[in-house]
Design a protein around this motif. Structure first.
Motif, short mmCIF file in Angstrom:
data_model
loop_
_atom_site.label_atom_id
_atom_site.label_comp_id
_atom_site.label_asym_id
_atom_site.label_seq_id
_atom_site.Cartn_x
_atom_site.Cartn_y
_atom_site.Cartn_z
N ASN B 365 -5.95 7.04 6.21
CA ASN B 365 -5.50 8.43 6.23
C ASN B 365 -3.99 8.54 6.48
N ALA B 366 -3.45 7.57 7.23
CA ALA B 366 -2.01 7.61 7.52
C ALA B 366 -1.19 7.27 6.28
N ALA B 367 -1.86 6.73 5.25
CA ALA B 367 -1.15 6.44 4.00
C ALA B 367 -1.04 7.69 3.12
N LEU B 368 -1.68 8.79 3.57
CA LEU B 368 -1.52 10.09 2.88
C LEU B 368 -0.47 10.86 3.67
N PRO B 369 0.76 10.96 3.17
CA PRO B 369 1.83 11.49 4.02
C PRO B 369 1.53 12.87 4.61
N HIS B 370 0.66 13.69 3.96
CA HIS B 370 0.42 15.03 4.49
C HIS B 370 -1.03 15.28 4.87
N TYR B 371 -1.74 14.22 5.22
CA TYR B 371 -3.14 14.34 5.63
C TYR B 371 -3.27 15.16 6.91
N ILE B 381 -9.97 6.99 15.71
CA ILE B 381 -8.72 6.24 15.74
C ILE B 381 -9.03 4.78 16.01
N ASP B 382 -8.55 3.91 15.13
CA ASP B 382 -8.90 2.49 15.32
C ASP B 382 -7.73 1.69 15.90
N ARG B 383 -8.04 0.44 16.30
CA ARG B 383 -7.03 -0.38 16.98
C ARG B 383 -6.43 -1.42 16.04
N GLU B 384 -6.88 -1.39 14.79
CA GLU B 384 -6.42 -2.42 13.84
C GLU B 384 -5.20 -1.95 13.06
N THR B 385 -5.02 -0.64 12.99
CA THR B 385 -3.95 -0.09 12.14
C THR B 385 -3.09 0.86 12.96
N PRO B 386 -1.90 1.13 12.48
CA PRO B 386 -1.04 2.10 13.18
C PRO B 386 -1.67 3.49 13.15
N TYR B 387 -1.44 4.27 14.22
CA TYR B 387 -1.86 5.67 14.27
C TYR B 387 -0.61 6.52 14.13
N LEU B 388 -0.66 7.49 13.20
CA LEU B 388 0.52 8.30 12.89
C LEU B 388 0.29 9.74 13.31
N GLU B 417 6.53 -5.84 10.15
CA GLU B 417 7.68 -5.86 9.25
C GLU B 417 7.94 -4.49 8.65
N ALA B 418 6.89 -3.82 8.24
CA ALA B 418 7.06 -2.49 7.65
C ALA B 418 7.62 -1.52 8.69
N PHE B 419 7.05 -1.56 9.92
CA PHE B 419 7.53 -0.67 10.97
C PHE B 419 9.02 -0.92 11.24
N THR B 420 9.40 -2.19 11.29
CA THR B 420 10.79 -2.53 11.59
C THR B 420 11.72 -2.04 10.48
N ARG B 421 11.30 -2.20 9.23
CA ARG B 421 12.12 -1.71 8.11
C ARG B 421 12.29 -0.20 8.16
N VAL B 422 11.18 0.51 8.46
CA VAL B 422 11.25 1.96 8.57
C VAL B 422 12.20 2.35 9.71
N ASN B 499 0.98 2.03 2.85
CA ASN B 499 0.22 0.97 2.19
C ASN B 499 -1.11 1.60 1.78
N ALA B 500 -1.13 2.09 0.53
CA ALA B 500 -2.23 2.95 0.08
C ALA B 500 -3.59 2.33 0.36
N GLY B 501 -4.51 3.14 0.92
CA GLY B 501 -5.86 2.68 1.22
C GLY B 501 -5.95 1.88 2.50
N LYS B 502 -4.82 1.60 3.15
CA LYS B 502 -4.87 0.75 4.35
C LYS B 502 -4.25 1.44 5.59
N TRP B 503 -2.97 1.71 5.53
CA TRP B 503 -2.31 2.30 6.71
C TRP B 503 -0.97 2.90 6.29
#
Lengths: 564, 564
Positions: B365-371, B381-388, B417-422, B499-503
């Motif tokens: 759901n976090a991969a949908l910028p306006h969800y 809310i899961d512990r495997e992926t970032p929560y936005l 890596e993605a978080f750091t780039r952002v 990351n579409a479908g993931k986080w």
């Protein structure tokens, strides 16, 4: 209005076309003279403010275009002042685009452009140089990678693909009169590129004065007969290109020798040409030839690579010579240094000419981004300030444009900080990765960011397209321009910093856009980056390592250094 | 064509104006429905592709605007397909600018826009919600820093300063008919700003439905009488603003109740309004009120600062609560988390509402910028992926918009890596220094550069203007827009990676443009930078320190961290 361009919109012009220079005394490559009944004005941009101030005598008022509170260009300056005025200009020396905009703006002020039947400067200019009659020659497939036949065929496909120019509200199918049947090309670089021909009419620019009409079923080159020898004549016949005299273009246009249909012109075509047609006879579209020319093929890129390597060898040998001479205590002027550099270049294979006048500048002269030394007035290169050299050769296989700034003494802290900031901008562009569709303009801030952090800047562009044994400045792309960069584009990377009256710094390399593979490939195979063509090391004496990031240090390390 | 806007060009609309949502089922804030005799299409941009796919049923075709090979927007899509077609649209729901462009493009395809006398959706929509009748209220000087009298006076000075609209080729002095005598304002945020009034017609946006005519000698507010109580009525009298019914605007326009002279409208005014005038009665100019509104004064900036501090306190308290609950092993859904966050905000002083629907997203759901989560479908809310979480309150003294992304478990290398780039992009914008005249668009690449290095990107803008207890999106500036940033502009800084479908990851803070002093002050006192309004710490769990520069590490250190 006396523009600096010739009838082909050329940035650099033949001696016989230097009307603005002759009347004003200002020798810079950009600027317009405007002479009213009582006053004389010269308008030029920031690159040339200081130079113009030096060169203009008391008869001239300098207008510093782009300065705070000043107009952004001559058009704005003129429109501001116009009031029921008549403004004369030679319609050949202004582009269709600029003349159309200017006319509309003047009309709103009750004013208008008029076109004297003769060029007023030519009437006064007694000892005007003769027009060049230099021979033109064939640029072979080993340099161009593509025959003129193929280029003409591609252009004709493009002409055919242009939708007919129907009237806005009409629902009727297009008439034959609305279909596009050809294009009229006036840009000298475009003609040279398309026909794989080169000439010697304009110093540093291997082009020749001509017009070219390319119709779907015929093509005509308008050129002075003296320039075309037997070999080129046969070559043109082989391409099915008719040949007529340069001045016959006007008869051709007046008679409308193409059958029904519209001719495509670019916005940069001279206004004189569109005046001869009527709007029913032409369509204005961005030049397709310019677009083709800007995308170098494999052979052209390989040629550029070799040319930059040889040009770099000359540059480095000369740097070693210069450093030695200065260490031995000789006094070397900016002019001598430039002269010697050209000698080193002259020995390189395929060398034809310089690509532009050498910029060789020490001390305050380096703060003039386009200063060129003369024998009489050149400064002795000093050891207190950075020495800046911006130069490049024209080789049969490529056009070179490189700037390096070096210090022969002990640089000050301020000089080191400025050099490091400029270098950081240079590195940021050099190592940028970007998706397809990104324009040069969007990347521009990368070159300025490090300078801006300390409140520094440069008032010129970050870089421009470069020709393949053609003009050193070519479009349509550039770091100030909203045109997407595509693989095969060559572009310079030249941030700088100028401490007016004291010293200047610029670091310039030429780059070629290429596809790159990235770690994540988001959106697929759309990622682009740069390959560096320039092979001249960067001096590290002025680099403040503590200001660099790990990545910037690594970038510097990969390059070989001229001195430490 | 059924656009998502209301008659005032609002991005977020009242329930009674959600025609596009009602007919299509698609609930996103941007997108157009186009219904032909046989087919139904919904066109929306990348923010909403995935959401639209979920929400549309089999009767609808989704057009993914901006995708490779796809049209860039509904106008392009429609023009591509038009051929002797008649296309109906409610002229109130399309801007003057868009309708003019579209009409011209359709004409070239033998097609045209037509305007049915009644809104076709309204004819079908049986249980349509009533129009809001909520009271409007005064936004006092303690929040606005400037009385409406002063704002109206400034606007009238601007109207007077506009040159008369003379015909292009005329040399005659302007007639009274060519002089500007007033402006007609249809933007709800502009009306609220100018009169220092606020309303409750549209969720999350403290505006009210109205039109405002400001002439040099009179002003008229067109608004439903039920919304205006005694106090506001007296206030309007004090401002010399007449009051008429909302629907009387059309009579007013038809009767041309202003004396001779032209009315100024903005390109965003509805086409219905310019259809009622003729081109002899109006001039189109960018909205001056929008420009005034975008430059916050000292009182407004101070108010925003305090609002973001209180909003940050709520955000941090809630984060602590959420982290504790998850550590204790509770299952918390995205919806519950968002609901709780609003409760924390509700206790803050001056809280009025949310500024937009909470975005609370875990995993894909976090991969949908306006969800935005609903109670029924929210994920745990899961512990495997970032929560936005992207949310903010409306407070009397400021509108808030903040995004933070946190991880409650062990992040993967790719997530780090993605978080750091952002984060690197976020820092580059936050710490940028730039000269006057620099546009948001020119700075945009700073937010993307670090991501691009690894072939990552985000397909939305980098940031937008924010209102002062007004709409969360306001112009005219933004990081995708060619308008120079000026001191007092508030703008968000929100790069991300999905990351579409993931986080998904996004880091957003609001900034205010201010003057800064630089080391070198090249060209003088022209240097600008940003002050951060948002006070919510950034979690460092996903930061890969080895990827950061010294400056980036120092930037992170200055901030207080939520968890490590």
């Amino acid at each position: 209005v006396i523009p600096s361009e010739d009838a082909h919109g050329s940035e650099y012009v033949a001696p016989s076309d230097k009307r603005r220079e002759w009347i004003s005394g200002f020798t810079g490559s950009a600027g317009q003279a405007i002479v009213s009944k009582t006053q004389a004005y010269l308008i030029t941009d920031s690159r040339y403010w200081l130079q113009a101030q030096k060169e203009l005598d008391e008869n001239w008022h300098l207008i510093a275009a782009g300065a705070p509170e000043a107009p952004k260009d001559w058009v704005e300056w003129l429109v501001d002042r116009a009031k029921n005025s008549k403004i004369g200009i030679d319609a050949r020396m202004i582009t269709h685009e600029k003349a159309s905009q200017l006319s509309a703006q003047l009309a709103a002020k009750g004013s208008k452009l008029i076109y004297p039947p003769q060029n007023l400067v030519d009437l006064l200019w007694k000892d005007k140089p003769q027009r060049s009659k230099e021979r033109i020659f064939i640029q072979g497939r080993e340099f161009t990678g593509k025959d003129a036949t193929a280029k003409l065929a591609e252009l004709r496909e493009w002409i055919k693909a242009q939708p007919p120019a129907t009237l806005s509200y009409s629902q009727a199918p297009p008439t034959p009169a609305q279909v596009h049947v050809g294009t009229l090309i006036s840009s000298l670089a475009s003609i040279a590129y398309l026909l794989n021909l080169r000439g010697q009419d304009i110093p540093y620019n291997p082009v020749f004065q001509a017009y070219l009409y390319v119709g779907l079923d015929r093509a005509i080159l308008f050129i002075e007969a003296a320039k075309v020898d037997e070999e080129v004549s046969r070559y043109l016949e082989g391409l099915n290109v008719e040949r007529r005299d340069y001045n016959d273009i006007w008869t051709f246009l007046r008679r409308r020798e193409w059958k029904e249909g519209k001719v495509i012109i670019s916005p940069q075509t001279s206004y004189a040409i569109s005046l001869m047609l009527t709007h029913l006879r032409y369509t204005v579209l961005p030049s397709y030839v310019e677009e083709m020319k800007a995308v170098k093929n494999e052979v052209e890129i390989e040629g550029m690579r070799r040319a930059y390597l040889r040009d770099g060898v000359a540059f480095v040998r000369w740097f070693a010579w210069l450093e030695q001479k200065l260490q031995q205590g000789y006094e070397i002027t900016e002019y001598e240094a430039a002269y010697r550099l050209t000698e080193f270049r002259r020995h390189q294979k395929h060398f034809m000419d310089l690509a532009y006048e050498n910029i060789s500048a020490s001390g305050p002269n380096a703060a003039l981004p386009h200063y060129t030394p003369t024998r009489a007035t050149a400064r002795v290169i000093d050891r207190e300030t950075p020495y800046l050299n911006d130069s490049g050769g024209q080789y049969r296989d490529g056009t070179c444009d490189t700037t390096r700034t070096v210090h022969f003494g002990r640089p000050t802290d301020e000089q080191c900080e400025a050099f490091t900031r400029v270098l950081q901008g240079h590195i940021a562009i050099d190592s940028a990765i970007f998706p397809e569709g990104t324009t040069g303009k969007a990347l521009d801030v990368l070159a300025r960011r490090a300078l801006w952090q300390d409140g520094m800047n440069y008032m010129h562009g970050t870089g421009h397209g470069v020709g393949s044994y053609l003009n050193v400045h070519e479009g349509p792309h550039g770091f100030g321009i909203d045109v997407p960069l595509v693989p095969g584009n060559v572009i310079t990377n030249e941030p700088g910093y100028y401490n007016a009256g004291k010293w200047g710094i610029r670091i310039e390399s030429a780059l070629v856009v290429k596809r790159v593979t990235t770690k994540r490939e988001f959106n697929g195979d759309i990622w682009l980056g740069f390959d560096r063509l320039t092979c001249v090391p960067i001096q590290t004496k002025m680099v403040k390592e503590s200001m660099l990031t790990k990545e910037e240090k690594a970038w510097l390390k990969v390059r070989h250094l001229v001195t430490t």
